[in-house]
Motif scaffolding. Structure first.
Motif, PDB file in Angstrom:
ATOM      1  N   LYS A  17       0.819  -1.212   0.000  1.00 23.87           N
ATOM      2  CA  LYS A  17       0.000   0.000   0.000  1.00 23.87           C
ATOM      3  C   LYS A  17       0.852   1.259   0.000  1.00 23.87           C
ATOM      4  N   THR A  18       2.045   1.179   0.555  1.00 26.48           N
ATOM      5  CA  THR A  18       2.862   2.383   0.726  1.00 26.48           C
ATOM      6  C   THR A  18       4.002   2.451  -0.285  1.00 26.48           C
ATOM      7  N   ASN A  19       3.836   1.767  -1.399  1.00 32.61           N
ATOM      8  CA  ASN A  19       4.810   1.898  -2.489  1.00 32.61           C
ATOM      9  C   ASN A  19       4.058   1.837  -3.817  1.00 32.61           C
ATOM     10  N   ARG A  20       3.292   2.871  -4.080  1.00 30.06           N
ATOM     11  CA  ARG A  20       2.445   2.894  -5.273  1.00 30.06           C
ATOM     12  C   ARG A  20       2.756   4.082  -6.183  1.00 30.06           C
ATOM     13  N   GLY A  21       3.859   4.764  -5.938  1.00 28.45           N
ATOM     14  CA  GLY A  21       4.186   5.942  -6.730  1.00 28.45           C
ATOM     15  C   GLY A  21       4.746   5.604  -8.099  1.00 28.45           C
ATOM     16  N   PRO A  22       5.183   6.625  -8.842  1.00 26.64           N
ATOM     17  CA  PRO A  22       5.626   6.431 -10.226  1.00 26.64           C
ATOM     18  C   PRO A  22       6.896   5.595 -10.358  1.00 26.64           C
ATOM     19  N   THR A  23       7.658   5.410  -9.269  1.00 30.24           N
ATOM     20  CA  THR A  23       8.868   4.596  -9.348  1.00 30.24           C
ATOM     21  C   THR A  23       8.653   3.181  -8.817  1.00 30.24           C
ATOM     22  N   SER A  24       7.417   2.805  -8.569  1.00 31.15           N
ATOM     23  CA  SER A  24       7.136   1.541  -7.884  1.00 31.15           C
ATOM     24  C   SER A  24       7.138   0.325  -8.796  1.00 31.15           C
ATOM     25  N   LEU A  25       7.164   0.507 -10.103  1.00 33.94           N
ATOM     26  CA  LEU A  25       7.175  -0.573 -11.087  1.00 33.94           C
ATOM     27  C   LEU A  25       5.898  -1.395 -11.121  1.00 33.94           C
ATOM     28  N   TRP A  26       4.805  -0.890 -10.523  1.00 30.92           N
ATOM     29  CA  TRP A  26       3.525  -1.584 -10.667  1.00 30.92           C
ATOM     30  C   TRP A  26       3.163  -1.646 -12.151  1.00 30.92           C
ATOM     31  N   SER A  27       2.765  -2.835 -12.615  1.00 30.99           N
ATOM     32  CA  SER A  27       2.334  -3.091 -14.002  1.00 30.99           C
ATOM     33  C   SER A  27       3.427  -2.816 -15.027  1.00 30.99           C
ATOM     34  N   HIS A  28       4.674  -2.822 -14.595  1.00 29.19           N
ATOM     35  CA  HIS A  28       5.776  -2.565 -15.517  1.00 29.19           C
ATOM     36  C   HIS A  28       5.830  -3.660 -16.584  1.00 29.19           C
ATOM     37  N   GLY A  29       5.836  -3.280 -17.835  1.00 28.89           N
ATOM     38  CA  GLY A  29       5.926  -4.232 -18.936  1.00 28.89           C
ATOM     39  C   GLY A  29       4.709  -5.105 -19.117  1.00 28.89           C
ATOM     40  N   ARG A  30       3.598  -4.721 -18.492  1.00 29.65           N
ATOM     41  CA  ARG A  30       2.406  -5.575 -18.546  1.00 29.65           C
ATOM     42  C   ARG A  30       1.865  -5.712 -19.961  1.00 29.65           C
ATOM     43  N   ASP A  31       1.943  -4.657 -20.737  1.00 35.78           N
ATOM     44  CA  ASP A  31       1.381  -4.679 -22.087  1.00 35.78           C
ATOM     45  C   ASP A  31       2.449  -4.790 -23.169  1.00 35.78           C
TER      46      ASP A  31
END
Length: 386
Positions: A17-31
């Motif tokens: 929950k506390t690492n959702r910013g632009p550098t967090s790599l969430w969904s990186h390379g998903r598409d």
């Protein structure tokens, strides 16, 4: 981690929950499209093992000019690596009986030198993490200090001292480790153990080098460094679950179903509980276990200058850290539930009713002067992992 498609929605940990910013790599390379050319390495699993391996391979002199692809069925550190208690925890000597007992008695059948290798390897790992965090300037809330390993009964205190004395004898006889300096202390006076640990029923405690960090930010930071490397070509693809691995003509095919197939020269599996689905031959060797952790907001008596200044493990209880900003994180919840609610459970969307009651009362019942809040006050959140 279950087989895919996942039929439930996982709980979300404090770290996630506390690492959702632009550098967090969430969904990186998903598409993004998976590479069609043969790559040198495929690492399956973007948790602590996979991300740290990608980081090490991307260092100059390790895999210069090589292509490295990291895959994860979900996001970076979406399973155990981002759902734990945040403790960078070298073991002490409590595991001696298990490590040295015969296999037929549930032990590991290791000899003394092998056990010392494990103990000092984990201590060296703490030192390595500290060096990487400092040299790379990682902002991951890393703390280095000591933890208190607290014992609540005369019997557990006696067992601990017996194991510690065994450790000292083995080190003295070891050509490899007898000159190794250690920063370990056993406090045997109950009054002193209670004073330093602040645990009201402490009988004895160990004081052992330890650390803590924000595990999700830490794993993400290592992966970001790997992706930026100019020594090797590192790519990361989230939401690319691997359905199978096959070998042919000296190459390994990694089947990501709808995402495509990657051909690699070498494949490294770093998938924790998911391994039993990916490699069925490990079914009898790997047993998923539901683990549950929580974050608690402490009362005023344990805030500010009165905040805990050490990390903890408490016998028959959790390991616990004081975060810089968000209170206490601790876990795993001890196995008070029936075995069929603990083992072979991969559903991390659930938390058992007993863990909620335990989280509401554990700090209050263990620490001196915790405060007079009701059982429900201070409870922030809890989550599941494997």
């Amino acid at each position: 981690m279950p087989a895919f498609p996942q039929l439930f929605t996982s709980t979300v940990s404090h770290w996630q929950k506390t690492n959702r910013g632009p550098t967090s790599l969430w969904s990186h390379g998903r598409d993004a499209s998976l590479p069609t050319e043969v790559v040198d390495y495929v690492i399956i699993g973007a948790g602590a093992t996979g991300a740290s391996l990608a980081y090490q391979l991307s260092q100059p002199g390790a895999a210069d000019g090589k292509s490295i692809v990291l895959l994860d069925a979900k996001d970076v550190a979406s399973c155990a690596s981002g759902r734990n208690g945040g403790h960078v925890l070298p073991r002490a000597w409590a595991m001696f009986p298990t490590f040295m007992s015969p296999l037929e008695k549930g032990g590991s059948s290791l000899n003394a030198e092998q056990v010392l290798d494990i103990i000092f390897f984990e201590q060296d790992n703490l030192d390595l993490i500290e060096r990487i965090v400092k040299s790379e300037g990682l902002d991951v809330d890393f703390w280095r200090g000591h933890r208190y390993e607290v014992f609540n009964t005369p019997q557990s205190a006696a067992d601990n001292m017996r194991n510690f004395e065994l450790l000292q004898r083995l080190i003295a006889r070891s050509p490899k480790y007898r000159h190794r300096k250690v920063d370990w202390m056993v406090i045997t006076d109950p009054a002193e153990a209670k004073r330093v640990s602040r645990v009201h029923d402490a009988v004895a405690c160990n004081r052992i080098p330890s650390g803590s960090w924000h595990p999700h930010r830490a794993v993400t930071a290592l992966l970001r460094l790997a992706l930026k490397s100019t020594a090797a070509n590192v790519q990361f693809f989230s939401w690319a679950p691997v359905a199978g691995i096959s070998n042919a003509n000296g190459r390994v095919s990694v089947d990501c179903e709808s995402r495509g197939v990657i051909t690699a020269r070498q494949v490294i599996v770093a998938t924790n509980a998911y391994t039993r689905h990916l490699l069925p031959e490990t079914q009898d060797l790997l047993v998923p276990r539901l683990a549950q952790a929580g974050r608690v907001v402490p009362p005023a008596s344990f805030s500010g200058a009165q905040a805990l200044s050490n990390t903890y493990t408490v016998r028959e209880g959790p390991y616990l850290i004081q975060t810089p900003y968000a209170g206490l994180v601790f876990g795993p919840y001890p196995n008070m539930d029936p075995p069929d609610q603990v083992y072979n459970i991969e559903d991390d969307s659930i938390t058992t009713p007993s863990v909620r009651a335990w989280l509401q009362s554990w700090c209050r019942d263990n620490f001196v002067d915790w405060g007079q809040e009701s059982a429900g006050e201070g409870l922030a959140e809890h989550w599941s992992g494997e």
